[in-house]
Design a protein around this motif. Structure first.
Motif, PDB file in Angstrom:
ATOM      1  N   VAL A 191      69.494  85.559  69.658  1.00  0.00           N
ATOM      2  CA  VAL A 191      69.488  84.750  70.639  1.00  0.00           C
ATOM      3  C   VAL A 191      68.932  85.744  71.978  1.00  0.00           C
ATOM      4  O   VAL A 191      69.596  86.600  72.496  1.00  0.00           O
ATOM      5  N   ASN A 192      67.819  85.284  72.461  1.00  0.00           N
ATOM      6  CA  ASN A 192      67.087  86.174  73.585  1.00  0.00           C
ATOM      7  C   ASN A 192      67.128  87.596  73.178  1.00  0.00           C
ATOM      8  O   ASN A 192      67.565  88.436  74.032  1.00  0.00           O
ATOM      9  N   LYS A 193      66.655  87.913  71.993  1.00  0.00           N
ATOM     10  CA  LYS A 193      66.642  89.360  71.428  1.00  0.00           C
ATOM     11  C   LYS A 193      67.832  89.976  71.214  1.00  0.00           C
ATOM     12  O   LYS A 193      67.670  91.245  70.755  1.00  0.00           O
ATOM     13  N   GLY A 194      68.883  89.194  71.422  1.00  0.00           N
ATOM     14  CA  GLY A 194      70.291  89.884  71.011  1.00  0.00           C
ATOM     15  C   GLY A 194      71.012  89.316  69.901  1.00  0.00           C
ATOM     16  O   GLY A 194      70.908  88.294  69.797  1.00  0.00           O
ATOM     17  N   ARG A 195      72.084  90.147  69.393  1.00  0.00           N
ATOM     18  CA  ARG A 195      72.873  89.572  68.131  1.00  0.00           C
ATOM     19  C   ARG A 195      73.833  88.812  68.905  1.00  0.00           C
ATOM     20  O   ARG A 195      74.150  88.943  70.173  1.00  0.00           O
ATOM     21  N   VAL A 196      74.411  87.763  68.372  1.00  0.00           N
ATOM     22  CA  VAL A 196      75.791  86.854  68.698  1.00  0.00           C
ATOM     23  C   VAL A 196      76.389  86.605  67.526  1.00  0.00           C
ATOM     24  O   VAL A 196      76.039  86.536  66.524  1.00  0.00           O
ATOM     25  N   LYS A 197      77.468  86.410  67.938  1.00  0.00           N
ATOM     26  CA  LYS A 197      78.556  85.805  66.844  1.00  0.00           C
ATOM     27  C   LYS A 197      78.317  84.319  66.553  1.00  0.00           C
ATOM     28  O   LYS A 197      77.713  83.713  67.210  1.00  0.00           O
ATOM     29  N   ALA A 198      79.043  83.906  65.508  1.00  0.00           N
ATOM     30  CA  ALA A 198      78.916  82.311  65.070  1.00  0.00           C
ATOM     31  C   ALA A 198      79.477  81.176  66.006  1.00  0.00           C
ATOM     32  O   ALA A 198      79.136  80.138  66.362  1.00  0.00           O
ATOM     33  N   GLU A 199      80.396  81.828  66.876  1.00  0.00           N
ATOM     34  CA  GLU A 199      81.009  80.950  67.938  1.00  0.00           C
ATOM     35  C   GLU A 199      80.382  80.941  69.317  1.00  0.00           C
ATOM     36  O   GLU A 199      80.553  80.163  70.064  1.00  0.00           O
TER      37      GLU A 199
ATOM     38  N   ARG B 162      77.463  75.190  69.411  1.00  0.00           N
ATOM     39  CA  ARG B 162      77.736  76.632  68.503  1.00  0.00           C
ATOM     40  C   ARG B 162      76.524  77.024  67.754  1.00  0.00           C
ATOM     41  O   ARG B 162      75.748  76.042  67.007  1.00  0.00           O
ATOM     42  N   ILE B 163      76.043  78.359  67.829  1.00  0.00           N
ATOM     43  CA  ILE B 163      74.887  78.718  67.095  1.00  0.00           C
ATOM     44  C   ILE B 163      74.983  78.475  65.660  1.00  0.00           C
ATOM     45  O   ILE B 163      74.145  77.947  64.891  1.00  0.00           O
TER      46      ILE B 163
ATOM     47  N   SER C 260      77.726  79.544  53.882  1.00  0.00           N
ATOM     48  CA  SER C 260      78.131  80.922  53.977  1.00  0.00           C
ATOM     49  C   SER C 260      76.821  81.993  54.174  1.00  0.00           C
ATOM     50  O   SER C 260      76.879  83.242  54.546  1.00  0.00           O
ATOM     51  N   ARG C 261      76.024  81.427  53.809  1.00  0.00           N
ATOM     52  CA  ARG C 261      74.288  82.328  54.067  1.00  0.00           C
ATOM     53  C   ARG C 261      74.186  82.190  55.374  1.00  0.00           C
ATOM     54  O   ARG C 261      73.698  83.249  55.925  1.00  0.00           O
ATOM     55  N   ILE C 262      74.189  81.128  56.170  1.00  0.00           N
ATOM     56  CA  ILE C 262      74.056  81.311  57.577  1.00  0.00           C
ATOM     57  C   ILE C 262      75.032  82.216  58.227  1.00  0.00           C
ATOM     58  O   ILE C 262      74.845  82.931  59.318  1.00  0.00           O
ATOM     59  N   TYR C 263      76.418  82.351  58.039  1.00  0.00           N
ATOM     60  CA  TYR C 263      77.288  83.258  58.507  1.00  0.00           C
ATOM     61  C   TYR C 263      77.013  84.452  58.077  1.00  0.00           C
ATOM     62  O   TYR C 263      76.943  85.359  58.928  1.00  0.00           O
ATOM     63  N   ARG C 264      76.255  84.749  57.085  1.00  0.00           N
ATOM     64  CA  ARG C 264      75.918  86.132  56.425  1.00  0.00           C
ATOM     65  C   ARG C 264      74.632  86.800  57.442  1.00  0.00           C
ATOM     66  O   ARG C 264      74.729  87.746  57.778  1.00  0.00           O
ATOM     67  N   ILE C 265      73.635  85.735  57.640  1.00  0.00           N
ATOM     68  CA  ILE C 265      72.720  86.204  58.259  1.00  0.00           C
ATOM     69  C   ILE C 265      72.969  86.333  59.994  1.00  0.00           C
ATOM     70  O   ILE C 265      72.332  87.311  60.786  1.00  0.00           O
ATOM     71  N   LEU C 266      73.940  85.679  60.453  1.00  0.00           N
ATOM     72  CA  LEU C 266      74.476  85.959  61.889  1.00  0.00           C
ATOM     73  C   LEU C 266      75.349  87.373  61.665  1.00  0.00           C
ATOM     74  O   LEU C 266      75.156  88.080  62.782  1.00  0.00           O
TER      75      LEU C 266
END
Length: 340
Positions: A68-76, A40-41, A55-61
């Motif tokens: 990832v490959n120039k696109g947004r992704v979710k935490a999972e 998982r990312i 919590s900071r990692i979830y926030r930047i996600l």
């Protein structure tokens, strides 16, 4: 900000860790090697941004600062070989030293190890211990294990349990084990069985609950799940093991793995789980406290899987003394003074 390291020259993920306590060099581009595929990312970032709160990692996600490959992704999101992960600068001021597990917590976790072989750990997780830090929790099971086994190069959760749920949870010591067992999990070949105490009389003949579930976040930040036609398909198998006055002991097998699935499906049938502060009534929980129940009665009792070498593993997690004493009280004929 323009990166100094364009994707074509991305560094290998294993060689691009941000040094704890040092200022970030700027935007990083990390290429995912084959041996990290399937991770998982959020876990990938946590292992590379040492000292940065989860919590900071979830926030930047959530804000899309990680790409990832120039696109947004979710935490999972699960990483694929060759994925290029853009990691934004993380200021030193936002980093914090990782909390250290005390001796009592370490001893509790060590005493809860049920299986440790062939690259797999199975822990009888105590209720109240989160599986990982984040969302107001500084220290979870996986962080404790990493401190207990500092020589281990790899330790990752195979699956998760709610903080209030006790019982068997699997942790991989090897990447190959994680990938293999999670593949079985996605294919529905993983054995997972729970013991659950439901409020009232479980309907006779009700062995299957199929009801779509949807996650909601309240204004307070509390996460709740409800049955919703627009939710994700969800299926749980139930079997009555024992009936008491005002309660029913069940075996529950989640076919799908949605958040709070067993708890919400039991509520949907009209028999929420005893001690459930989210989905049972205050009246019911007060009544069960009279027979000694002070927590959610949901326990991961059995996990089973195959391993890459062909070994078959099946581990049973015993109930805590607290839950055993509740059942003993109910078996004595005391029962719970509730209407079905």
């Amino acid at each position: 900000m323009r990166s100094k390291h364009p994707p074509a020259r991305a560094a290998e993920a294993g060689n691009s860790t941000t040094r704890q306590g040092a200022a970030s060099p700027g935007v990083q581009f990390l290429t995912v090697p084959a041996d990290l595929a399937g991770q998982r990312i959020d876990n990938f970032l946590q292992s590379r941004l040492k000292g940065v709160p989860r919590s900071r990692i979830y926030r930047i996600l959530r804000k899309g600062e990680v790409r990832v490959n120039k696109g947004r992704v979710k935490a999972e999101y699960k990483l694929q070989p060759g994925d290029v992960v853009r990691v934004p600068p993380i200021r030193t001021a936002e980093q914090a030293p990782a909390p250290v597990a005390g001796d009592q917590l370490r001893q509790l976790v060590e005493a809860s190890i049920l299986y440790d072989a062939n690259g797999l750990l199975v822990i009888n997780k105590p209720a109240g211990l989160a599986v990982h830090g984040g969302s107001g929790v500084r220290l979870g099971l996986i962080e404790v294990l990493r401190q207990m086994f500092p020589e281990s190069q790899f330790l990752e959760l195979v699956h998760r349990l709610d903080r209030d749920t006790s019982g068997a949870i699997m942790v991989a010591r090897k990447r190959a084990v994680l990938t293999h067992v999670q593949g079985d999990l996605r294919a529905g070949r993983l054995e997972k069985s729970y013991l659950a105490l439901a409020v009232g009389k479980w309907p006779r003949g009700r062995r299957l609950v199929e009801a779509p579930l949807r996650k909601n976040t309240l204004k307070s930040g509390e996460r709740m799940v409800s049955v919703d036609p627009e939710g994700k398909p969800s299926e749980t198998r139930f079997q009555v093991l024992e009936r008491f006055r005002g309660a029913t002991l069940l075996a529950a097998e989640p076919v799908t793995g949605r958040t709070h699935q067993i708890r919400v499906h039991a509520q949907f049938v009209g028999c929420p789980l005893a001690g459930d502060s989210k989905y049972a009534t205050d009246e019911a929980n007060r009544a069960f406290r009279e027979v000694g129940l002070k927590r959610l009665f949901l326990h991961s009792s059995v996990v089973g899987c195959s391993l890459p070498g062909g070994q078959e593993v099946r581990v049973e997690a015993p109930l805590s003394e607290e839950l055993e004493s509740v059942l003993a009280e109910l078996r004595s004929g005391t029962g719970v003074p509730l209407q079905p």
